[in-house]
Write a protein that holds these residues in place. Structure first.
Motif, PDB file in Angstrom:
ATOM      1  N   TYR A 104       0.807  -1.227   0.000  1.00  8.79           N
ATOM      2  CA  TYR A 104       0.000   0.000   0.000  1.00  8.79           C
ATOM      3  C   TYR A 104       0.840   1.277   0.000  1.00  8.79           C
ATOM      4  O   TYR A 104       0.307   2.359   0.217  1.00  8.79           O
ATOM      5  CB  TYR A 104      -0.940  -0.011   1.207  1.00  8.79           C
ATOM      6  CG  TYR A 104      -1.905  -1.160   1.187  1.00  8.79           C
ATOM      7  CD1 TYR A 104      -3.052  -1.107   0.396  1.00  8.79           C
ATOM      8  CD2 TYR A 104      -1.664  -2.313   1.926  1.00  8.79           C
ATOM      9  CE1 TYR A 104      -3.941  -2.167   0.355  1.00  8.79           C
ATOM     10  CE2 TYR A 104      -2.550  -3.384   1.894  1.00  8.79           C
ATOM     11  CZ  TYR A 104      -3.680  -3.304   1.103  1.00  8.79           C
ATOM     12  OH  TYR A 104      -4.550  -4.373   1.071  1.00  8.79           O
ATOM     13  N   LEU A 105       2.127   1.189  -0.241  1.00  4.40           N
ATOM     14  CA  LEU A 105       2.962   2.386  -0.261  1.00  4.40           C
ATOM     15  C   LEU A 105       2.558   3.309  -1.404  1.00  4.40           C
ATOM     16  O   LEU A 105       2.210   2.837  -2.488  1.00  4.40           O
ATOM     17  CB  LEU A 105       4.431   1.982  -0.421  1.00  4.40           C
ATOM     18  CG  LEU A 105       5.048   1.185   0.731  1.00  4.40           C
ATOM     19  CD1 LEU A 105       6.427   0.675   0.347  1.00  4.40           C
ATOM     20  CD2 LEU A 105       5.123   2.023   1.993  1.00  4.40           C
ATOM     21  N   PRO A 106       2.641   4.632  -1.192  1.00  6.39           N
ATOM     22  CA  PRO A 106       2.864   5.304   0.100  1.00  6.39           C
ATOM     23  C   PRO A 106       1.590   5.314   0.941  1.00  6.39           C
ATOM     24  O   PRO A 106       0.488   5.361   0.396  1.00  6.39           O
ATOM     25  CB  PRO A 106       3.268   6.716  -0.317  1.00  6.39           C
ATOM     26  CG  PRO A 106       2.532   6.930  -1.615  1.00  6.39           C
ATOM     27  CD  PRO A 106       2.490   5.589  -2.303  1.00  6.39           C
ATOM     28  N   HIS A 107       1.760   5.277   2.250  1.00  9.25           N
ATOM     29  CA  HIS A 107       0.575   5.310   3.112  1.00  9.25           C
ATOM     30  C   HIS A 107       0.862   5.971   4.447  1.00  9.25           C
ATOM     31  O   HIS A 107       2.014   6.110   4.867  1.00  9.25           O
ATOM     32  CB  HIS A 107      -0.007   3.907   3.303  1.00  9.25           C
ATOM     33  CG  HIS A 107       0.872   2.938   4.039  1.00  9.25           C
ATOM     34  ND1 HIS A 107       1.012   2.936   5.406  1.00  9.25           N
ATOM     35  CD2 HIS A 107       1.626   1.916   3.592  1.00  9.25           C
ATOM     36  CE1 HIS A 107       1.823   1.961   5.772  1.00  9.25           C
ATOM     37  NE2 HIS A 107       2.214   1.333   4.697  1.00  9.25           N
ATOM     38  N   ILE A 124      -2.191   8.709  -1.712  1.00  8.75           N
ATOM     39  CA  ILE A 124      -1.659   8.209  -0.448  1.00  8.75           C
ATOM     40  C   ILE A 124      -2.751   7.369   0.203  1.00  8.75           C
ATOM     41  O   ILE A 124      -3.877   7.831   0.388  1.00  8.75           O
ATOM     42  CB  ILE A 124      -1.240   9.365   0.486  1.00  8.75           C
ATOM     43  CG1 ILE A 124      -0.078  10.148  -0.122  1.00  8.75           C
ATOM     44  CG2 ILE A 124      -0.848   8.825   1.869  1.00  8.75           C
ATOM     45  CD1 ILE A 124       0.327  11.367   0.676  1.00  8.75           C
ATOM     46  N   ASN A 125      -2.423   6.143   0.525  1.00  9.13           N
ATOM     47  CA  ASN A 125      -3.391   5.212   1.112  1.00  9.13           C
ATOM     48  C   ASN A 125      -3.441   5.348   2.631  1.00  9.13           C
ATOM     49  O   ASN A 125      -2.472   5.772   3.261  1.00  9.13           O
ATOM     50  CB  ASN A 125      -3.024   3.773   0.749  1.00  9.13           C
ATOM     51  CG  ASN A 125      -3.089   3.513  -0.740  1.00  9.13           C
ATOM     52  OD1 ASN A 125      -4.115   3.723  -1.365  1.00  9.13           O
ATOM     53  ND2 ASN A 125      -1.976   3.072  -1.316  1.00  9.13           N
ATOM     54  N   SER A 126      -4.568   4.961   3.186  1.00 11.06           N
ATOM     55  CA  SER A 126      -4.666   4.876   4.644  1.00 11.06           C
ATOM     56  C   SER A 126      -5.698   3.818   4.996  1.00 11.06           C
ATOM     57  O   SER A 126      -6.593   3.513   4.200  1.00 11.06           O
ATOM     58  CB  SER A 126      -5.074   6.220   5.267  1.00 11.06           C
ATOM     59  OG  SER A 126      -6.431   6.507   5.012  1.00 11.06           O
ATOM     60  N   GLY A 127      -5.538   3.243   6.176  1.00 11.69           N
ATOM     61  CA  GLY A 127      -6.495   2.263   6.658  1.00 11.69           C
ATOM     62  C   GLY A 127      -7.702   2.935   7.274  1.00 11.69           C
ATOM     63  O   GLY A 127      -7.922   4.143   7.123  1.00 11.69           O
TER      64      GLY A 127
END
Length: 346
Positions: free
Chosen positions: A57-60, A110-113
């Motif tokens: 999942y980079l970048p996160h 940019i990914n995030s949970g």
């Protein structure tokens, strides 16, 4: 709205501060939060060091514990409202599970949970938000996002000690200390703190440990055999984070009835080695996913028992927003019990 975040762009490298990250339109079940404090624990350290396997999942963004103020809510959010001060945590509580988020930025997506906290603002899932109790401040509330639910949950939900219980906590980081302070509320007959750091052991003694052991200076098995008159322990909570310490914890429990509960997750791919005959004899070993906790129950437990819990032990001076990388390094070098970063003032 745009904000700055400390982003993991490449594993085994420092976090990069990316400006002008865009807040997306909120979807059903999502909450926009201004972050005040973020906790830094070994899970983030392992992610940054690339020890949790391939990172797809980079970048996160990182961070799964913190506190903040609700700025806005998406459709169907009912548990909280704009202006509420809240705890942010990784364990699923009540409310909508809205999943993760993708932000636009100058470096691309940019990914995030479902919850992140290493940024000035964050979009999180409703079920990762819990109202901050009135008697717990924003800095203290960070502990309710991970360390306390996991460590205290192991004790209250899995060990369930009583005045006749003999137990030890191996590894006095955030989770281990949380387990220790929760266990002290139940006054077990024997409560042993095990760690290689003498300062932590001294603190553990003040927090209710009946005995302390430094395994770099003492034979832990011999000491516990003497303390228990060779019966060994009913329970050992392992929170040191290595395969070796899980194996050591298993060696310290009673041969017929003892149980080892571990909350740590060693680097991906590593294995523990146990003698199967000991399992046949009756020993038990189990992992713990967040202390089997319902986070809002732990929030209530902490609020109701705050005077007994000594959570001040975690409260070192906070790092500033531009010091996330310093916090990770100091955590790795065991200079802090729990690294807390002041992201934005109230």
């Amino acid at each position: 709205m745009k904000f700055t975040g400390a982003v993991l762009v490449q594993t085994k490298s420092p976090l990069q501060y990316i400006e002008n990250i865009e807040v997306p339109k909120l979807k059903a079940g999502q909450v926009l939060v201004k972050v005040h404090y973020a906790g830094v624990c070994h899970s983030q350290l392992m992610e940054q060091q690339g020890k949790r396997g391939e990172d797809k999942y980079l970048p996160h963004l990182l961070g799964h514990e913190g506190t903040g103020t609700v700025v806005d809510t998406g459709p169907n959010v009912s548990k909280i409202k704009a202006g509420d001060q809240i705890v942010l945590g990784w364990l699923k509580g009540d409310g909508i599970d809205a999943g993760g988020c993708v932000y636009k930025s100058p470096i691309g997506n940019i990914n995030s949970g479902a919850v992140t906290t290493f940024s000035e603002y964050t979009v999180v899932s409703e079920n990762r938000c819990y109202v901050l109790p009135h008697n717990i401040n924003l800095k203290e509330g960070v502990l309710l996002g991970c360390a306390l639910p996991t460590g205290m949950g192991i004790v209250t939900n899995q060990v369930k000690p009583n005045t006749g219980t003999s137990m030890a906590v191996l590894g006095l980081g955030g989770i281990g200390m949380s387990a220790l302070i929760a266990a002290n509320c139940f006054a077990p007959k024997i409560l042993i703190a095990i760690d290689s750091n003498d300062n932590k052991l001294s603190q553990a003694k003040k927090m209710g440990a009946t005995h302390t052991i430094n395994p770099t200076k003492q034979d832990a098995q011999a000491c516990i055999a003497e303390i228990t008159q060779r019966t060994m322990l009913d329970y050992v909570v392992e929170a040191a984070g290595t395969c070796n310490t899980i194996e050591v914890a298993f060696s310290l429990i009673n041969k017929q009835t003892g149980e080892c509960i571990f909350a740590s997750h060693p680097p991906a791919g590593q294995k523990i080695a146990l003698d199967p005959f000991e399992l046949i004899c009756g020993k038990k070993i189990t992992g713990s996913w967040g202390g089997c906790s319902h986070p809002e129950h732990i929030v209530d437990f902490t609020s109701n028992n705050k005077s007994k819990l000594n959570i001040d032990v975690f409260m070192s001076d906070p790092y500033q927003f531009d010091q996330f990388n310093d916090a990770l390094v100091d955590l790795k070098n065991q200079k802090v019990l729990r690294a807390i970063v002041e992201v934005g003032k109230q």
